[in-house]
Design a protein around this motif. Structure first.
Motif, short mmCIF file in Angstrom:
data_model
loop_
_atom_site.label_atom_id
_atom_site.label_comp_id
_atom_site.label_asym_id
_atom_site.label_seq_id
_atom_site.Cartn_x
_atom_site.Cartn_y
_atom_site.Cartn_z
N THR A 26 -18.29 -22.59 2.67
CA THR A 26 -17.33 -23.67 2.79
C THR A 26 -18.09 -24.93 3.16
N HIS A 27 -17.84 -25.97 2.43
CA HIS A 27 -18.47 -27.25 2.71
C HIS A 27 -17.44 -28.20 3.30
N THR A 28 -17.65 -28.55 4.55
CA THR A 28 -16.75 -29.48 5.21
C THR A 28 -17.27 -30.89 4.94
N GLU A 66 -18.26 -34.59 5.30
CA GLU A 66 -18.60 -35.41 6.44
C GLU A 66 -17.72 -36.65 6.42
#
Length: 115
Positions: free
Chosen positions: A106-108, A110
């Motif tokens: 999972t890429h949150t 920025e």
């Protein structure tokens, strides 16, 4: 009949999914009847209980997929085509699966909130 309202309980399923489950349930029931089998006889052949067959024929989406597919196969439905087609499909799926990573991270994003 159960007091559970499947429309309310399984609202998370799309109409397409619900229609597919119901169509498969009817086809399994018709296939069983064409063979002249009772629900108990199909259950024995499919390796499950009569209550499971009842749930399949009532289009309950909580039945294990293995039981549904085995019941469908027992009554002669070609869910995956012939045995060789099913094996070919499995082999292709395994080949494609081997290409993809084993985990998806999972890429949150920025967030720049300093303005």
């Amino acid at each position: 009949m159960s007091s559970i309202n499947p429309k309310r309980e399984f609202r998370h399923l799309t109409r397409t999914t619900r229609a597919g489950i119901e169509a498969l349930a009817i086809e399994i029931k018709l296939g069983r009847k064409k063979k002249g089998w009772t629900q108990e006889e199909l259950a024995i052949r499919a390796g499950c209980s009569r209550l499971t067959i009842i749930a399949i024929e009532r289009a309950r989406p909580t039945v294990a997929v293995g039981h549904v597919l085995e019941a469908a196969h027992m009554v002669g439905l070609d869910v995956f085509g012939s045995a060789s087609e099913a094996r070919n499909r499995l082999e292709r799926a395994r080949e494609i699966d081997a290409i993809f990573p084993t985990r998806i991270e999972t890429h949150t994003p920025e967030i720049d909130d300093e303005f």
